[in-house]
Design an enzyme around this catalytic site. Structure first.
Site, PDB file in Angstrom:
ATOM      1  N   ASP A  52    -101.729 -17.641   5.431  1.00  0.00           N
ATOM      2  CA  ASP A  52    -100.548 -17.192   4.972  1.00  0.00           C
ATOM      3  C   ASP A  52     -99.944 -15.921   5.812  1.00  0.00           C
ATOM      4  O   ASP A  52     -99.861 -14.616   5.226  1.00  0.00           O
ATOM      5  CB  ASP A  52    -100.603 -16.819   3.651  1.00  0.00           C
ATOM      6  CG  ASP A  52    -101.168 -18.214   2.831  1.00  0.00           C
ATOM      7  OD1 ASP A  52     -99.926 -18.811   2.375  1.00  0.00           O
ATOM      8  OD2 ASP A  52    -102.347 -18.041   2.398  1.00  0.00           O
TER       9      ASP A  52
ATOM     10  N   TYR B 222    -109.008 -22.439  -7.768  1.00  0.00           N
ATOM     11  CA  TYR B 222    -109.109 -23.849  -7.213  1.00  0.00           C
ATOM     12  C   TYR B 222    -109.676 -23.461  -5.820  1.00  0.00           C
ATOM     13  O   TYR B 222    -109.149 -24.213  -4.669  1.00  0.00           O
ATOM     14  CB  TYR B 222    -107.788 -24.717  -6.994  1.00  0.00           C
ATOM     15  CG  TYR B 222    -107.885 -26.107  -7.250  1.00  0.00           C
ATOM     16  CD1 TYR B 222    -108.630 -26.731  -8.246  1.00  0.00           C
ATOM     17  CD2 TYR B 222    -107.800 -26.877  -5.883  1.00  0.00           C
ATOM     18  CE1 TYR B 222    -108.751 -28.188  -8.284  1.00  0.00           C
ATOM     19  CE2 TYR B 222    -107.973 -28.319  -6.138  1.00  0.00           C
ATOM     20  CZ  TYR B 222    -108.524 -28.819  -7.266  1.00  0.00           C
ATOM     21  OH  TYR B 222    -108.691 -30.153  -7.054  1.00  0.00           O
TER      22      TYR B 222
ATOM     23  N   HIS C  41    -110.773 -19.905   1.082  1.00  0.00           N
ATOM     24  CA  HIS C  41    -111.379 -18.896   0.126  1.00  0.00           C
ATOM     25  C   HIS C  41    -112.492 -18.453   0.273  1.00  0.00           C
ATOM     26  O   HIS C  41    -112.885 -17.042   0.253  1.00  0.00           O
ATOM     27  CB  HIS C  41    -111.208 -19.395  -1.098  1.00  0.00           C
ATOM     28  CG  HIS C  41    -109.623 -19.795  -1.913  1.00  0.00           C
ATOM     29  ND1 HIS C  41    -109.415 -21.299  -2.096  1.00  0.00           N
ATOM     30  CD2 HIS C  41    -108.383 -19.425  -1.912  1.00  0.00           C
ATOM     31  CE1 HIS C  41    -108.139 -21.267  -2.553  1.00  0.00           C
ATOM     32  NE2 HIS C  41    -107.657 -20.069  -2.256  1.00  0.00           N
TER      33      HIS C  41
HETATM   34  P1  AMP Z   1    -104.371 -18.468  -2.816  1.00  0.00           P
HETATM   35  O1  AMP Z   1    -105.199 -18.821  -3.727  1.00  0.00           O
HETATM   36  O2  AMP Z   1    -103.546 -19.705  -2.171  1.00  0.00           O
HETATM   37  O3  AMP Z   1    -103.343 -17.453  -3.072  1.00  0.00           O
HETATM   38  O4  AMP Z   1    -105.256 -18.010  -1.423  1.00  0.00           O
HETATM   39  C1  AMP Z   1    -105.991 -16.749  -1.779  1.00  0.00           C
HETATM   40  C2  AMP Z   1    -106.194 -16.245  -0.487  1.00  0.00           C
HETATM   41  O5  AMP Z   1    -107.052 -17.142   0.469  1.00  0.00           O
HETATM   42  C3  AMP Z   1    -105.277 -15.901   0.497  1.00  0.00           C
HETATM   43  O6  AMP Z   1    -105.124 -14.646   0.959  1.00  0.00           O
HETATM   44  C4  AMP Z   1    -104.811 -16.895   1.619  1.00  0.00           C
HETATM   45  O7  AMP Z   1    -104.253 -16.608   2.654  1.00  0.00           O
HETATM   46  C5  AMP Z   1    -106.423 -17.246   1.579  1.00  0.00           C
HETATM   47  N1  AMP Z   1    -106.447 -18.550   2.226  1.00  0.00           N
HETATM   48  C6  AMP Z   1    -105.950 -19.847   1.611  1.00  0.00           C
HETATM   49  N2  AMP Z   1    -106.246 -20.783   2.524  1.00  0.00           N
HETATM   50  C7  AMP Z   1    -106.942 -20.334   3.509  1.00  0.00           C
HETATM   51  C8  AMP Z   1    -107.590 -21.147   4.621  1.00  0.00           C
HETATM   52  N3  AMP Z   1    -107.366 -22.404   4.844  1.00  0.00           N
HETATM   53  N4  AMP Z   1    -108.265 -20.360   5.483  1.00  0.00           N
HETATM   54  C9  AMP Z   1    -108.582 -19.033   5.399  1.00  0.00           C
HETATM   55  N5  AMP Z   1    -108.001 -18.131   4.311  1.00  0.00           N
HETATM   56  C10 AMP Z   1    -107.138 -19.297   3.397  1.00  0.00           C
END
Ligand code: AMP
Length: 285
Positions: free
Chosen positions: A150, A32, A37
């Site tokens: 995170d 998503y 990302h």
């Molecule tokens: P997730 O799909 O939520 O597991 O996130 C995948 C990666 O994207 C993780 O390393 C998150 O920390 C990073 N991420 C999620 N949201 C953001 C954001 N707003 N800015 C930068 N990195 C992000």
């Protein structure tokens, strides 16, 4: 872009790349995809000859009653965005591929995994560390890109990599925000219009904490109270924590000093949002 669904195929493709001297950049995600990302993907593309993005909604990191079933998914849009950026490999394993039988082996990180999210979601980081260790084992030596958004997760992954001597360089990238300050998150889609209007209060709380520190405040409890007061202004926010801690240990060690991290977590209806920011307190000479 090659879309790969099995572990042996990804392994052999990336081993072949490394054999010809092409280093690998890796961006693990739960899909998503949003601009946050994509900023990690762009960093990986800029630094490495080969970039692999994984999309896997990891059941191990969700507790009973959390949003595993409802977690937003849009594989077609994710694939199109990765392709448009120039990603080399998209790894989209099924749950059956990743966990063909119940896992008997989990990676438990103590210390940095214990406070904050560790208190509220006691099994979360074991699920994260286990899947990240497994993905690192599949991808092999690489640079891996994670978001500062995170922060505690970055600390946990770094600690795991160091403790287990995993041949991966962890690269942390800045948080990407909406224009009103709300950190981008796949979970923002859960917000109602009014919750969305109030959600930037998390950014405002971090700013209040940073202002207190730049005004000379060194008592973590006072900084935390300033952050809590701001979140309290949003009637739809239910605060889980507002913390002012040392950035590397994630606990308060007396007066704030050196690298400090402010972290907040709050629920808005069915969305649980987290955010953080940092401050460097220079010693007075
Ligand atoms: P997730 O799909 O939520 O597991 O996130 C995948 C990666 O994207 C993780 O390393 C998150 O920390 C990073 N991420 C999620 N949201 C953001 C954001 N707003 N800015 C930068 N990195 C992000």
């Amino acid at each position: 872009m090659e879309t790969i669904t099995t572990i042996p195929e990804l392994r052999s493709r990336l081993d072949a790349e490394r054999e010809t001297g092409r280093g690998v950049g890796f961006v693990p995600t739960m899909g998503y995809l949003h601009a946050g990302h994509l900023s990690l993907v762009e960093a990986a593309l800029a630094d490495n000859p080969v970039t692999v993005v994984s999309i896997f909604v990891n059941p191990l990191q969700f507790a009973e009653g959390e949003d595993l079933g409802a977690y937003p998914r849009d594989p077609a849009a994710d694939s199109a965005q990765c392709e448009a950026l120039g990603v080399d490999c998209l790894f989209v394993p099924s749950a059956q591929q990743m966990y063909p039988r119940p896992v008997a082996t989990r990676v438990e990180v103590s210390s940095v995994a214990a406070p904050l999210e560790g208190v509220l979601r006691p099994h979360h980081f074991a699920g994260v560390a286990t899947v990240v260790a497994k993905l690192f084992s599949i991808v092999g030596p690489c640079r891996a890109y994670f978001g500062d958004k995170d922060w505690q997760q970055v600390c946990v992954v770094r600690r795991m990599v160091s403790d287990l001597s995993i041949p991966v360089e962890v690269v942390a990238c800045p948080t990407v925000r909406e224009s009103d300050g709300l950190a981008m998150s796949s979970r923002n889609v859960y917000l109602s219009a009014e919750e969305r209007r109030q959600a930037p209060v998390l950014r405002a709380a971090l700013d209040a904490g940073l202002d207190a520190i730049s005004g000379g405040e060194r008592n973590p409890a006072v900084v935390e109270a300033a952050m809590r007061a701001v979140v309290g202004r949003a009637e739809l926010a239910s605060l889980d924590y507002a913390a002012a801690v040392q950035a590397d240990s994630l606990v308060s060690e007396g007066p704030l000093h050196g690298e400090v991290r402010l972290l907040v977590a709050a629920r808005f209806g069915r969305a649980r949002l987290i955010d953080n920011d940092g401050s460097l307190i220079r010693p007075v000479c």
